[in-house]
Design an enzyme around this catalytic site. Structure first.
Site, mmCIF file in Angstrom:
data_model
loop_
_atom_site.group_PDB
_atom_site.id
_atom_site.type_symbol
_atom_site.label_atom_id
_atom_site.label_comp_id
_atom_site.label_asym_id
_atom_site.label_seq_id
_atom_site.Cartn_x
_atom_site.Cartn_y
_atom_site.Cartn_z
ATOM 1 N N ASP A 109 0.871 -1.175 0.000
ATOM 2 C CA ASP A 109 0.000 0.000 0.000
ATOM 3 C C ASP A 109 0.912 1.230 0.000
ATOM 4 O O ASP A 109 1.748 1.370 0.893
ATOM 5 C CB ASP A 109 -0.862 -0.050 1.271
ATOM 6 C CG ASP A 109 -1.834 1.115 1.385
ATOM 7 O OD1 ASP A 109 -1.581 2.188 0.787
ATOM 8 O OD2 ASP A 109 -2.833 0.955 2.086
ATOM 9 N N ILE A 110 0.744 2.075 -0.970
ATOM 10 C CA ILE A 110 1.630 3.242 -1.111
ATOM 11 C C ILE A 110 1.619 4.114 0.152
ATOM 12 O O ILE A 110 2.628 4.709 0.512
ATOM 13 C CB ILE A 110 1.247 4.063 -2.373
ATOM 14 C CG1 ILE A 110 2.325 5.087 -2.720
ATOM 15 C CG2 ILE A 110 -0.085 4.763 -2.236
ATOM 16 C CD1 ILE A 110 3.258 4.676 -3.780
ATOM 17 N N ASN A 114 -5.907 13.659 -9.137
ATOM 18 C CA ASN A 114 -6.677 14.219 -10.250
ATOM 19 C C ASN A 114 -6.415 15.715 -10.283
ATOM 20 O O ASN A 114 -5.862 16.283 -9.351
ATOM 21 C CB ASN A 114 -8.159 13.853 -10.170
ATOM 22 C CG ASN A 114 -8.835 14.480 -8.987
ATOM 23 O OD1 ASN A 114 -8.817 15.689 -8.805
ATOM 24 N ND2 ASN A 114 -9.425 13.651 -8.145
ATOM 25 N N GLY A 162 -9.257 5.688 -5.341
ATOM 26 C CA GLY A 162 -8.007 4.950 -5.497
ATOM 27 C C GLY A 162 -6.894 5.453 -4.596
ATOM 28 O O GLY A 162 -7.096 5.722 -3.413
ATOM 29 N N VAL A 163 -5.700 5.593 -5.180
ATOM 30 C CA VAL A 163 -4.518 6.046 -4.450
ATOM 31 C C VAL A 163 -4.781 7.422 -3.818
ATOM 32 O O VAL A 163 -4.436 7.671 -2.654
ATOM 33 C CB VAL A 163 -3.308 6.135 -5.415
ATOM 34 C CG1 VAL A 163 -2.121 6.815 -4.755
ATOM 35 C CG2 VAL A 163 -2.914 4.749 -5.902
ATOM 36 N N ASP A 164 -5.397 8.277 -4.581
ATOM 37 C CA ASP A 164 -5.671 9.653 -4.153
ATOM 38 C C ASP A 164 -6.498 9.671 -2.861
ATOM 39 O O ASP A 164 -6.152 10.360 -1.880
ATOM 40 C CB ASP A 164 -6.436 10.350 -5.285
ATOM 41 C CG ASP A 164 -6.292 11.853 -5.276
ATOM 42 O OD1 ASP A 164 -5.501 12.374 -4.465
ATOM 43 O OD2 ASP A 164 -6.977 12.503 -6.075
ATOM 44 N N SER A 173 -2.198 5.861 -13.525
ATOM 45 C CA SER A 173 -3.184 5.748 -14.620
ATOM 46 C C SER A 173 -3.773 4.356 -14.833
ATOM 47 O O SER A 173 -4.667 4.200 -15.665
ATOM 48 C CB SER A 173 -2.622 6.255 -15.969
ATOM 49 O OG SER A 173 -2.552 7.672 -15.985
ATOM 50 N N THR A 174 -3.270 3.339 -14.091
ATOM 51 C CA THR A 174 -3.736 1.969 -14.381
ATOM 52 C C THR A 174 -4.992 1.570 -13.610
ATOM 53 O O THR A 174 -5.447 0.436 -13.730
ATOM 54 C CB THR A 174 -2.639 0.929 -14.068
ATOM 55 O OG1 THR A 174 -2.381 0.948 -12.648
ATOM 56 C CG2 THR A 174 -1.364 1.220 -14.835
ATOM 57 N N GLY A 175 -5.532 2.495 -12.805
ATOM 58 C CA GLY A 175 -6.750 2.188 -12.049
ATOM 59 C C GLY A 175 -7.960 2.787 -12.727
ATOM 60 O O GLY A 175 -8.344 2.383 -13.833
HETATM 61 P P1 ADP Z 1 -5.505 6.483 -11.756
HETATM 62 O O1 ADP Z 1 -6.705 7.389 -11.585
HETATM 63 O O2 ADP Z 1 -4.242 7.230 -12.109
HETATM 64 O O3 ADP Z 1 -5.786 5.320 -12.639
HETATM 65 P P2 ADP Z 1 -5.863 4.907 -9.300
HETATM 66 O O4 ADP Z 1 -5.607 5.410 -7.926
HETATM 67 O O5 ADP Z 1 -7.270 4.595 -9.669
HETATM 68 O O6 ADP Z 1 -5.181 5.967 -10.277
HETATM 69 O O7 ADP Z 1 -5.020 3.578 -9.541
HETATM 70 C C1 ADP Z 1 -3.664 3.512 -9.864
HETATM 71 C C2 ADP Z 1 -3.131 2.141 -9.483
HETATM 72 O O8 ADP Z 1 -2.878 2.094 -8.080
HETATM 73 C C3 ADP Z 1 -4.084 0.973 -9.765
HETATM 74 O O9 ADP Z 1 -3.306 -0.088 -10.314
HETATM 75 C C4 ADP Z 1 -4.627 0.606 -8.387
HETATM 76 O O10 ADP Z 1 -4.940 -0.766 -8.284
HETATM 77 C C5 ADP Z 1 -3.470 0.953 -7.485
HETATM 78 N N1 ADP Z 1 -3.796 1.328 -6.099
HETATM 79 C C6 ADP Z 1 -4.982 1.746 -5.571
HETATM 80 N N2 ADP Z 1 -4.841 2.045 -4.260
HETATM 81 C C7 ADP Z 1 -3.527 1.828 -3.949
HETATM 82 C C8 ADP Z 1 -2.745 1.939 -2.765
HETATM 83 N N3 ADP Z 1 -3.281 2.348 -1.599
HETATM 84 N N4 ADP Z 1 -1.415 1.631 -2.835
HETATM 85 C C9 ADP Z 1 -0.855 1.222 -4.001
HETATM 86 N N5 ADP Z 1 -1.536 1.091 -5.145
HETATM 87 C C10 ADP Z 1 -2.860 1.377 -5.128
#
Ligand code: ADP
Length: 175
Positions: free
Chosen positions: A10-11, A24, A32-34, A122-124
């Protein structure tokens, strides 16, 4: 040339100088990550993002650019926010995705960060295919001059980890 590694995790839990947010353009949070970064970073990180919107980034952060804030309650010292491109089947936006990694490293150098963790930008929600996203991530970090000493790609799942590990070994793995 930094050491490059791919880890599952987890980042928001990474003990590094700077973690990169797949933000964004509003800079005010999302999914997601954000979402995870703002939940754990807390009010200090959001306030720093609001301050950016009130000053240099009134129109938001453009795709491919990067900007740093405090990491608030996160173990990292800084969050580097960058906005990835939304995947398009009809338009090649690879240069914008590469720019996210290059600009994030440039900001890391400005901060004096020596260790940095990237998610698979960008992969989510933005829909970029993981194998192509991994190739662009690894190629760009490998070819960008930086003082950063360690770059970690932090992947949420086993499939993403395998794909990044393959890209780091110079092969894209099974299609
Ligand atoms: P984007 O909008 O750029 O696609 P996302 O946050 O939706 O960004 O996803 C980017 C990637 O990070 C995806 O592969 C997702 O599975 C992964 N991801 C989501 N949450 C976390 C986290 N807490 N730590 C690491 N990777 C994550």
């Amino acid at each position: 040339m930094p050491e490059l590694r791919a880890v599952r995790g987890d980042i928001t839990e990474q003990q590094v100088d700077a973690i990169v947010n797949a933000a964004n353009s509003s800079l005010l949070g999302g999914g997601g990550v954000d979402g995870a970064i703002h939940r754990k970073g807390g009010p200090e990180t959001l306030a720093a993002c609001r301050a950016l919107r009130a000053s240099h980034y009134g129109g938001g952060l453009k795709t491919g650019q990067a900007v740093a804030t405090t990491a608030g309650n996160l173990p990292a010292q800084w969050v580097i926010h960058t906005v990835g491109p939304v995947w398009s089947a009809t338009e090649d936006r690879s240069a914008l995705l590469a720019s996210c990694f290059r600009e994030s490293l440039r900001v890391a150098d400005e901060l004096g960060a020596r260790t940095i963790a990237f998610p698979a930008i960008s992969t989510g929600i933005f829909g970029w295919p993981m194998d192509d996203g991994a190739r662009i991530a690894v190629d760009t970090v490998r070819t960008t001059p930086t003082k950063v000493e360690q770059v970690s790609f932090v992947l949420f799942g086993d499939d993403a980890l395998k794909i990044f590990a393959g890209a780091l070994q110079g092969d894209q793995g099974p299609k």
